[in-house]
Design a protein around this motif. Structure first.
Motif, PDB file in Angstrom:
ATOM      1  N   GLU A  73       0.954  -1.208  -0.031  1.00 52.55           N
ATOM      2  CA  GLU A  73      -0.202  -0.090  -0.278  1.00 52.55           C
ATOM      3  C   GLU A  73       0.801   1.135  -0.236  1.00 52.55           C
ATOM      4  N   GLY A  74       0.323   2.345  -0.463  1.00 58.51           N
ATOM      5  CA  GLY A  74       0.920   3.302  -0.649  1.00 58.51           C
ATOM      6  C   GLY A  74       0.878   4.353   0.612  1.00 58.51           C
ATOM      7  N   VAL A  75       2.103   4.724   1.375  1.00 60.76           N
ATOM      8  CA  VAL A  75       2.133   5.618   2.434  1.00 60.76           C
ATOM      9  C   VAL A  75       2.336   7.167   2.163  1.00 60.76           C
ATOM     10  N   ALA A  76       3.054   7.491   1.475  1.00 58.10           N
ATOM     11  CA  ALA A  76       3.086   8.659   0.865  1.00 58.10           C
ATOM     12  C   ALA A  76       4.014   9.060  -0.296  1.00 58.10           C
ATOM     13  N   ALA A  77       3.746  10.185  -1.081  1.00 51.61           N
ATOM     14  CA  ALA A  77       4.504  10.379  -2.209  1.00 51.61           C
ATOM     15  C   ALA A  77       4.788  11.965  -2.428  1.00 51.61           C
ATOM     16  N   ILE A  78       5.875  12.203  -3.048  1.00 46.87           N
ATOM     17  CA  ILE A  78       6.224  13.718  -3.228  1.00 46.87           C
ATOM     18  C   ILE A  78       6.551  13.924  -4.686  1.00 46.87           C
ATOM     19  N   ALA A  79       5.858  14.743  -5.462  1.00 46.20           N
ATOM     20  CA  ALA A  79       5.974  15.143  -6.759  1.00 46.20           C
ATOM     21  C   ALA A  79       7.215  16.289  -7.055  1.00 46.20           C
ATOM     22  N   SER A  80       7.767  16.201  -8.311  1.00 50.83           N
ATOM     23  CA  SER A  80       8.959  17.244  -8.361  1.00 50.83           C
ATOM     24  C   SER A  80       8.502  18.704  -8.054  1.00 50.83           C
ATOM     25  N   ASN A  81       7.026  19.248  -8.060  1.00 53.17           N
ATOM     26  CA  ASN A  81       6.651  20.478  -8.032  1.00 53.17           C
ATOM     27  C   ASN A  81       6.303  20.315  -6.446  1.00 53.17           C
ATOM     28  N   GLY A  82       6.596  19.402  -5.604  1.00 52.46           N
ATOM     29  CA  GLY A  82       6.424  19.627  -4.341  1.00 52.46           C
ATOM     30  C   GLY A  82       5.126  18.990  -3.676  1.00 52.46           C
ATOM     31  N   GLU A  83       4.125  18.868  -4.595  1.00 48.86           N
ATOM     32  CA  GLU A  83       2.670  18.407  -4.396  1.00 48.86           C
ATOM     33  C   GLU A  83       2.948  17.056  -3.470  1.00 48.86           C
ATOM     34  N   ILE A  84       2.343  16.832  -2.493  1.00 49.85           N
ATOM     35  CA  ILE A  84       2.586  15.582  -1.534  1.00 49.85           C
ATOM     36  C   ILE A  84       1.294  15.136  -1.238  1.00 49.85           C
ATOM     37  N   THR A  85       1.406  13.629  -1.205  1.00 47.73           N
ATOM     38  CA  THR A  85      -0.126  12.903  -1.064  1.00 47.73           C
ATOM     39  C   THR A  85       0.188  11.955  -0.079  1.00 47.73           C
ATOM     40  N   TYR A  86      -0.666  11.760   1.011  1.00 49.95           N
ATOM     41  CA  TYR A  86      -0.505  10.981   2.234  1.00 49.95           C
ATOM     42  C   TYR A  86      -1.734  10.065   2.011  1.00 49.95           C
ATOM     43  N   ALA A  87      -1.479   8.598   2.567  1.00 51.01           N
ATOM     44  CA  ALA A  87      -2.606   7.682   2.858  1.00 51.01           C
ATOM     45  C   ALA A  87      -3.156   8.244   3.992  1.00 51.01           C
ATOM     46  N   ASP A  88      -4.375   8.005   4.303  1.00 53.84           N
ATOM     47  CA  ASP A  88      -5.327   8.617   5.352  1.00 53.84           C
ATOM     48  C   ASP A  88      -4.819   7.907   6.527  1.00 53.84           C
ATOM     49  N   SER A  89      -4.140   6.966   6.624  1.00 58.26           N
ATOM     50  CA  SER A  89      -3.886   6.143   7.705  1.00 58.26           C
ATOM     51  C   SER A  89      -2.728   6.781   8.477  1.00 58.26           C
ATOM     52  N   VAL A  90      -1.946   7.350   7.828  1.00 58.94           N
ATOM     53  CA  VAL A  90      -0.704   8.080   8.288  1.00 58.94           C
ATOM     54  C   VAL A  90      -0.851   9.637   8.439  1.00 58.94           C
ATOM     55  N   LYS A  91      -1.784  10.297   7.593  1.00 60.40           N
ATOM     56  CA  LYS A  91      -1.916  11.881   8.047  1.00 60.40           C
ATOM     57  C   LYS A  91      -1.779  12.166   9.285  1.00 60.40           C
ATOM     58  N   GLY A  92      -0.923  13.388   9.647  1.00 58.88           N
ATOM     59  CA  GLY A  92      -0.735  13.826  10.696  1.00 58.88           C
ATOM     60  C   GLY A  92       0.105  13.119  11.589  1.00 58.88           C
ATOM     61  N   ARG A  93       0.842  12.022  10.958  1.00 67.49           N
ATOM     62  CA  ARG A  93       1.703  11.271  12.015  1.00 67.49           C
ATOM     63  C   ARG A  93       3.124  10.876  11.074  1.00 67.49           C
ATOM     64  N   PHE A  94       2.993  10.856   9.958  1.00 65.00           N
ATOM     65  CA  PHE A  94       4.165  10.807   8.960  1.00 65.00           C
ATOM     66  C   PHE A  94       4.372  11.805   8.020  1.00 65.00           C
ATOM     67  N   THR A  95       5.607  12.472   7.778  1.00 67.74           N
ATOM     68  CA  THR A  95       5.964  13.324   7.050  1.00 67.74           C
ATOM     69  C   THR A  95       7.044  12.902   5.966  1.00 67.74           C
ATOM     70  N   ILE A  96       6.718  13.107   4.788  1.00 64.82           N
ATOM     71  CA  ILE A  96       7.499  12.748   3.599  1.00 64.82           C
ATOM     72  C   ILE A  96       8.452  14.318   3.288  1.00 64.82           C
ATOM     73  N   SER A  97       9.807  13.839   3.000  1.00 60.30           N
ATOM     74  CA  SER A  97      10.602  15.217   2.724  1.00 60.30           C
ATOM     75  C   SER A  97      11.617  14.788   1.617  1.00 60.30           C
ATOM     76  N   LYS A  98      12.468  15.497   1.142  1.00 54.92           N
ATOM     77  CA  LYS A  98      13.326  15.153   0.280  1.00 54.92           C
ATOM     78  C   LYS A  98      14.442  16.345   0.289  1.00 54.92           C
ATOM     79  N   ASP A  99      15.754  15.918   0.168  1.00 50.39           N
ATOM     80  CA  ASP A  99      16.900  16.804   0.245  1.00 50.39           C
ATOM     81  C   ASP A  99      17.528  16.587  -1.485  1.00 50.39           C
ATOM     82  N   ASN A 100      17.100  17.392  -2.038  1.00 49.39           N
ATOM     83  CA  ASN A 100      17.701  17.510  -3.579  1.00 49.39           C
ATOM     84  C   ASN A 100      18.967  17.611  -3.581  1.00 49.39           C
TER      85      ASN A 100
END
Length: 122
Positions: A43-70
């Motif tokens: 199952e998907g947990v979280a994803a981030i697009a190159s434009n910065g748009e972030i998507t989270y699964a409902d089950s992890v919203k508010g608990r998990f944070t996705i980020s990247k270091d270019n």
């Protein structure tokens, strides 16, 4: 080709935190985290697009944070307030097609890491 290597998994008690890292040989336009528990579908947990748009699964919203270091070509998943149901193998994934918003569907992602195990005990 995109090579992905995850790290940071481990065992933690419920309520604890872990930070997963993914080292990428290059970024995809979508970078994401998926998980698979024994006997369950991935199952998907979280994803981030190159434009910065972030998507989270409902089950992890508010608990998990996705980020990247270019600069480091690294992807992270900060996991807080972990629950036993978060126990799974966690995978880093990438896709090189152009997406405005990354769908949390594993069929979309063409490149995968080998996974890192997260175990949360009650």
């Amino acid at each position: 080709q995109v090579q992905l290597v995850e790290s940071g998994g481990g065992s933690v008690q419920a309520g604890g935190s872990l930070r997963l890292s993914c080292a990428a040989s290059r970024y995809g336009s979508c970078m994401g985290w998926f998980r698979q528990a024994p006997g369950k579908e991935r199952e998907g947990v979280a994803a981030i697009a190159s434009n910065g748009e972030i998507t989270y699964a409902d089950s992890v919203k508010g608990r998990f944070t996705i980020s990247k270091d270019n600069a480091k070509k690294a992807l992270y998943l900060q996991m807080n307030v972990l629950k036993p149901e978060d126990t799974a193998m966690y995978y880093c994934a990438a896709d090189t097609r152009i997406w405005r918003v990354c769908p949390l569907r594993d069929s979309v992602f063409g490149y995968w890491g080998q996974g890192t195990q997260v175990t949360v005990s009650s």
